[in-house]
Design an enzyme around this catalytic site. Structure first.
Site, mmCIF file in Angstrom:
data_model
loop_
_atom_site.group_PDB
_atom_site.id
_atom_site.type_symbol
_atom_site.label_atom_id
_atom_site.label_comp_id
_atom_site.label_asym_id
_atom_site.label_seq_id
_atom_site.Cartn_x
_atom_site.Cartn_y
_atom_site.Cartn_z
ATOM 1 N N GLU A 45 0.892 -1.149 -0.018
ATOM 2 C CA GLU A 45 -0.047 0.015 0.047
ATOM 3 C C GLU A 45 0.822 1.155 0.030
ATOM 4 O O GLU A 45 0.445 2.220 -0.626
ATOM 5 C CB GLU A 45 -0.941 -0.005 1.136
ATOM 6 N N GLU A 54 -3.827 -9.889 3.573
ATOM 7 C CA GLU A 54 -4.817 -9.806 4.756
ATOM 8 C C GLU A 54 -5.891 -10.660 4.861
ATOM 9 O O GLU A 54 -6.147 -11.105 6.104
ATOM 10 C CB GLU A 54 -5.259 -8.373 4.503
#
Length: 254
Positions: free
Chosen positions: A108, A128
């Site tokens: 990210e 995740e």
């Protein structure tokens, strides 16, 4: 909070500021001190008129594993948001120079940059879902902007890994380098940027950013709702426990 000089190092290379995450024993995971160090470095980049471009990198072994799951990141910084970079309003270009894994929040960070240089050791992933959580630092909307939609979906829901060559083929990675050369090539790219008018560069970036403002606001709203849904789930507790116990999770779907 002052930056921890042992985890974030910054170096001027002419008009370019190099910001290095140096916490390799923790896979360059971002704790509070590291987030503040990144924030301070990028504040300097933005505020110093003698600096025209920035590079964020890790070590030769790993870019970043994202959030420090044990110690936490301490929340967003005032100007940069998560990790000191994710929600930052920048007028100067930032290049990610990636060696080794850029997983979770590390990916990210790269998605929050303007350009990406990756060595052939680089790996990008959003694992995740394998831990019962979701990507909460921009990937839910930035991944589908930077990658083909179905590739973004696959990464978000399977934890699949994207290598540097594939990233280049689909337009996410700007330059692919030999192992250990990502920073050197990023510096060459930054030099190309600095050969342009800083006014033109800044104005172009600001114009591009402005066109995404409404979409970003909607993206953050959707992300916040998704985080709340996951935080209330039993799968979140199980995923975190399995991670620390080094075992496969036993999902219930609740």
């Amino acid at each position: 909070m002052p930056s921890d000089e042992s985890t974030v190092r910054r170096e001027r290379r002419g008009r370019v500021l190099v910001v290095r995450i140096d916490r390799e024993a923790k896979r360059n995971a971002i704790d509070r001190a590291t987030a503040c160090g990144i924030d301070e470095a990028l504040n300097l980049l933005e505020d110093d008129d003698q600096l025209w471009a920035g590079i964020i990198t890790g070590t030769t072994a790993v870019f970043s594993a994202g959030s420090d799951l044990r110690d936490g990141t301490g929340g967003p910084t005032e100007r940069g948001g998560e990790y000191g970079v994710i929600r930052r309003r920048r007028s100067k270009p930032l290049i990610a120079a990636v060696e080794g894994p850029a997983f979770g929040g590390g990916f990210e960070i790269a998605l929050a940059c303007d350009l990406v240089v990756a060595s052939r050791t680089a790996r990008f992933a959003l694992p995740e879902s394998r831990r019962g959580v979701i990507a909460s630092s921009g990937a839910l909307f930035r991944a589908m902007r930077a990658l083909p939609l179905n590739v973004a979906k696959e990464l978000l829901i399977t934890g699949a890994v994207l290598d540097a060559d594939r990233g280049y083929q689909i337009g996410f990675v700007n330059r692919v380098t030999a192992p250990g050369e990502a920073l050197a090539v990023a510096l060459e790219l930054a030099g190309d940027i600095c050969a342009s008018s800083p006014v033109s560069v800044s104005t172009s970036l600001s114009a591009i950013t402005a066109q995404h403002d409404a979409a970003d606001a909607a993206g953050w709203e959707v992300t916040a709702r998704a985080v709340e849904r996951v935080k209330a789930s039993d799968d979140l507790k199980e995923g975190v426990a399995a991670f620390f116990e080094k075992r496969e999770p036993r999902w219930t779907g609740r």
